[in-house]
Design a protein around this motif. Structure first.
Motif, PDB file in Angstrom:
ATOM      1  N   SER A  61     -11.478 -31.514   6.744  1.00 36.90           N
ATOM      2  CA  SER A  61     -10.688 -30.879   5.690  1.00 36.90           C
ATOM      3  C   SER A  61     -11.587 -30.294   4.612  1.00 36.90           C
ATOM      4  O   SER A  61     -12.702 -30.769   4.388  1.00 36.90           O
ATOM      5  CB  SER A  61      -9.756 -31.907   5.033  1.00 36.90           C
ATOM      6  OG  SER A  61      -8.834 -32.444   5.949  1.00 36.90           O
ATOM      7  N   VAL A  93      -2.049 -20.962  10.713  1.00 39.11           N
ATOM      8  CA  VAL A  93      -2.411 -22.061   9.813  1.00 39.11           C
ATOM      9  C   VAL A  93      -1.224 -22.917   9.408  1.00 39.11           C
ATOM     10  O   VAL A  93      -1.392 -23.918   8.697  1.00 39.11           O
ATOM     11  CB  VAL A  93      -3.124 -21.550   8.550  1.00 39.11           C
ATOM     12  CG1 VAL A  93      -4.323 -20.670   8.924  1.00 39.11           C
ATOM     13  CG2 VAL A  93      -2.167 -20.804   7.621  1.00 39.11           C
ATOM     14  N   PHE A  99      -2.518 -25.875   6.685  1.00 39.88           N
ATOM     15  CA  PHE A  99      -2.966 -25.445   5.363  1.00 39.88           C
ATOM     16  C   PHE A  99      -1.807 -25.520   4.379  1.00 39.88           C
ATOM     17  O   PHE A  99      -0.654 -25.277   4.734  1.00 39.88           O
ATOM     18  CB  PHE A  99      -3.469 -24.000   5.404  1.00 39.88           C
ATOM     19  CG  PHE A  99      -4.763 -23.793   6.156  1.00 39.88           C
ATOM     20  CD1 PHE A  99      -5.332 -24.786   6.946  1.00 39.88           C
ATOM     21  CD2 PHE A  99      -5.405 -22.566   6.098  1.00 39.88           C
ATOM     22  CE1 PHE A  99      -6.519 -24.582   7.635  1.00 39.88           C
ATOM     23  CE2 PHE A  99      -6.590 -22.335   6.782  1.00 39.88           C
ATOM     24  CZ  PHE A  99      -7.139 -23.347   7.557  1.00 39.88           C
ATOM     25  N   MET A 132      -6.986 -27.290   3.266  1.00 46.36           N
ATOM     26  CA  MET A 132      -7.123 -26.971   4.682  1.00 46.36           C
ATOM     27  C   MET A 132      -7.420 -28.249   5.456  1.00 46.36           C
ATOM     28  O   MET A 132      -8.460 -28.885   5.229  1.00 46.36           O
ATOM     29  CB  MET A 132      -8.247 -25.956   4.893  1.00 46.36           C
ATOM     30  CG  MET A 132      -8.084 -24.680   4.065  1.00 46.36           C
ATOM     31  SD  MET A 132      -9.321 -23.424   4.433  1.00 46.36           S
ATOM     32  CE  MET A 132     -10.790 -24.230   3.827  1.00 46.36           C
ATOM     33  N   LEU A 136      -9.098 -28.615  10.521  1.00 46.92           N
ATOM     34  CA  LEU A 136      -9.803 -27.345  10.677  1.00 46.92           C
ATOM     35  C   LEU A 136     -10.308 -27.153  12.089  1.00 46.92           C
ATOM     36  O   LEU A 136     -10.703 -28.111  12.770  1.00 46.92           O
ATOM     37  CB  LEU A 136     -10.956 -27.267   9.677  1.00 46.92           C
ATOM     38  CG  LEU A 136     -10.519 -26.931   8.243  1.00 46.92           C
ATOM     39  CD1 LEU A 136     -11.590 -27.324   7.242  1.00 46.92           C
ATOM     40  CD2 LEU A 136     -10.186 -25.461   8.133  1.00 46.92           C
ATOM     41  N   ASP A 149     -11.222 -21.143  12.410  1.00 45.80           N
ATOM     42  CA  ASP A 149     -10.970 -20.963  10.974  1.00 45.80           C
ATOM     43  C   ASP A 149     -12.231 -20.501  10.233  1.00 45.80           C
ATOM     44  O   ASP A 149     -12.165 -20.193   9.037  1.00 45.80           O
ATOM     45  CB  ASP A 149     -10.478 -22.273  10.349  1.00 45.80           C
ATOM     46  CG  ASP A 149      -9.121 -22.705  10.866  1.00 45.80           C
ATOM     47  OD1 ASP A 149      -8.934 -23.910  11.125  1.00 45.80           O
ATOM     48  OD2 ASP A 149      -8.243 -21.827  11.022  1.00 45.80           O
ATOM     49  N   TYR A 199     -13.553 -16.765   2.957  1.00 48.35           N
ATOM     50  CA  TYR A 199     -12.224 -16.858   2.371  1.00 48.35           C
ATOM     51  C   TYR A 199     -12.233 -16.229   0.985  1.00 48.35           C
ATOM     52  O   TYR A 199     -13.091 -16.548   0.152  1.00 48.35           O
ATOM     53  CB  TYR A 199     -11.776 -18.314   2.290  1.00 48.35           C
ATOM     54  CG  TYR A 199     -11.332 -18.862   3.626  1.00 48.35           C
ATOM     55  CD1 TYR A 199     -12.255 -19.092   4.639  1.00 48.35           C
ATOM     56  CD2 TYR A 199      -9.993 -19.116   3.898  1.00 48.35           C
ATOM     57  CE1 TYR A 199     -11.864 -19.568   5.879  1.00 48.35           C
ATOM     58  CE2 TYR A 199      -9.582 -19.603   5.128  1.00 48.35           C
ATOM     59  CZ  TYR A 199     -10.522 -19.818   6.113  1.00 48.35           C
ATOM     60  OH  TYR A 199     -10.131 -20.286   7.347  1.00 48.35           O
TER      61      TYR A 199
END
Length: 115
Positions: free
Chosen positions: A17, A63, A67, A82, A85, A89, A93
């Motif tokens: 995460s 997602v 998420f 998040m 994962l 991914d 971002y």
């Protein structure tokens, strides 16, 4: 002008995460929505999650369930939690804020998920 500062990216193993943060500053008076987008190498930038000023949220299918986007209006900050994962991914971002139909982008933060 609106300035955005993102933080929280990094390297994580699959299943792990991360929590991204984006703090807005400057001439802020009526934000329409805040959101997170991502761009993987060789791919177009895509929407990940957005939250409106009324709290409504929208997620990319890829997602959903993993998420969570949230915002703190007092701190003018938007978050992206998040979980679970996956290597897919992996991307840069970007935070985006829209105010009076004008979009402002952050500088981006790298998220790398190792398999």
């Amino acid at each position: 002008q609106v300035q955005l500062v993102e933080s929280g990216g990094g390297l994580v193993e699959a299943g792990g995460s991360l929590r991204l943060s984006c703090a807005a500053s400057g001439s802020i008076f009526s934000i329409n929505y805040m959101g997170w987008y991502r761009q993987a190498p060789g791919k177009q930038r895509e929407s990940v999650a957005v939250v409106t000023n009324s709290g409504a949220t929208n997620y990319a299918d890829s997602v959903k369930g993993r998420f969570t986007i949230s915002r703190d209006n007092a701190k003018k900050t938007v978050y992206l939690q998040m979980n679970s994962l996956k290597p897919e991914d992996t991307a840069v971002y970007f935070c985006k804020v829209v105010q009076q139909r004008i979009g402002y982008w952050g500088q981006g933060t790298q998220v790398t998920v190792s398999s």
